[in-house]
Motif scaffolding. Structure first.
Motif, short mmCIF file in Angstrom:
data_model
loop_
_atom_site.label_atom_id
_atom_site.label_comp_id
_atom_site.label_asym_id
_atom_site.label_seq_id
_atom_site.Cartn_x
_atom_site.Cartn_y
_atom_site.Cartn_z
N SER A 180 47.63 70.56 113.56
CA SER A 180 48.91 71.05 113.02
C SER A 180 50.02 70.01 113.13
O SER A 180 50.93 69.98 112.30
CB SER A 180 49.33 72.34 113.76
N GLN A 181 49.99 69.14 114.17
CA GLN A 181 51.09 68.21 114.43
C GLN A 181 50.93 66.84 113.79
O GLN A 181 51.92 66.17 113.50
CB GLN A 181 51.27 68.04 115.95
N GLU A 184 52.77 66.34 110.48
CA GLU A 184 54.23 66.27 110.67
C GLU A 184 54.63 64.92 111.25
O GLU A 184 55.66 64.34 110.87
CB GLU A 184 54.68 67.39 111.60
#
Length: 378
Positions: A180-181, A184
């Motif tokens: 998920s990171q 980003e």
């Protein structure tokens, strides 16, 4: 915000960056005027002589003597005219050198802030890349475990042990968090690199000289460049907004010199706001920059702040060379004087301000530029 009526454009009194050259020119001009008077008197004596009061020989001798004096004075006048021309040329060079020096002074004052501006995005780009690199090690470990499961399945052996090892690797490496990171982190890295590119591009545009030749310039990116270069001066002190009208045409101007004027005005606005901030009560001020047409022949650039305003006692001195209210070492007092010279003398425009007294009365500086070339250097 309530504003007082704009005072008339103030012309700086004497002195200034080119005092020595200007004094030399003024002295030469006085000498030339005196020489002209002497020659006029001599010529008048020649034409108004009384022929009856002197013999032909005496008259001839007097004329010869006067002719020599006139010739000598004419030579002296010619030499002094050449000297005046040289002084005027040197004065022009001195003014150009002072403008470049003032620009370099501004760049020097902003250098630490610009370094910080570049270093901050560069730092988190480095951190994010390091994070992604470590994350890739964990991804490799999880993928290795997954491949082991596949290999076991191919061998038709028992699957319980490989599956448990796979799940343990997922938990140990926080694989779901990484998934998920990591995107980003990469997005932030790209954003940081883009910001670095913007800052470097703005500095290149700001420092690139226009060689004293006027060109048609879109003022919008010029304003944005000045805002970017000065960002570290205002971002902790004020919110800055721009408002550009859609019908603002390109303006024929000296691009880098008008950019210097805008930079000075933005930095001055930030410094004015700094004097009015009170921790816990007023943490940030506001700077507003707008572009508007003024009539059919001019464009107005307005740089407004909500600082304390300019006290009435010093309003007539704002554009004077070397006048500053900043502490010693914080300002030379040349910024607004040079801005006045650039806008009024070189572009045939106007530079004035609107202000009022009060804690947050504010000041608006207005740069009014002719759309078509005007003034020196056209």
């Amino acid at each position: 915000m309530e504003r007082a009526a704009a005072p008339p454009v103030h012309t700086p009194d004497g002195g200034g960056p080119s005092t020595d050259a200007a004094s030399t020119v003024a002295g030469l001009q006085r000498k030339l005027a005196a020489r002209d008077k002497v020659i006029a008197v001599l010529k008048k004596r020649v034409t108004a002589r009384d022929d009856s009061a002197a013999s032909p020989l005496a008259t001839l001798q007097q004329n010869v003597a006067l002719g020599k004096i006139v010739a000598m004075k004419t030579r002296e006048l010619s030499e002094e005219r050449h000297e005046l021309q040289r002084a005027l040329t040197e004065l022009g060079r001195t003014q150009a050198a002072l403008l470049q020096a003032q620009k370099m002074e501004s760049v020097g004052q902003l250098a630490a802030g610009i370094a910080h501006e570049i270093n901050t995005p560069a730092q988190y780009v480095r951190d994010n890349v390091a994070f992604v690199r470590k994350g890739m090690d964990a991804v490799d470990e999880v993928l290795a475990a997954a491949l082991a499961v596949i290999d076991t399945a191919r061998g038709r052996g028992g699957l319980e042990a490989p599956v448990e090892a796979f799940e343990a690797a997922v938990r140990r490496t926080r694989f779901d968090f990484l998934r998920s990171q990591m995107p980003e982190a990469l997005d932030q890295s790209l954003e940081g690199l883009e910001r670095i590119s913007t800052i470097v591009g703005a500095m290149k545009r700001f420092s690139h000289p226009s060689a004293g030749v006027k060109e048609r310039v879109d003022l919008r990116p010029l304003v944005e460049t000045a805002v970017t270069v000065a960002r570290n001066e205002w971002k902790y002190l004020a919110e800055l907004e721009t408002d550009f009208a859609g019908d603002v045409p390109e303006v024929c101007c000296l691009r880098d010199e008008i950019g210097q004027v805008l930079l000075n005005l933005v930095v001055n606005a930030a410094h004015a706001i700094a004097d009015s901030l009170v921790p816990g009560e007023r943490d940030k001020g506001r700077i507003a920059i707008s572009l508007r047409r003024f009539g059919d022949r001019h464009v107005d650039i307005r740089v407004a702040d909500d600082g304390p305003g300019i006290p009435e006692a010093i309003r007539t001195r704002v554009f004077d060379p070397f006048f500053t209210t900043k502490p010693v070492g914080k300002g030379t007092g040349q910024g607004l004087a040079m801005a006045y010279s650039t806008v009024v003398e070189k572009h045939g425009g106007a530079l004035f301000f609107e202000t009022a007294d009060g804690a947050a009365a504010g000041t608006t500086f207005v740069v009014r530029l002719p759309i078509e070339a005007a003034g020196v250097g056209s």
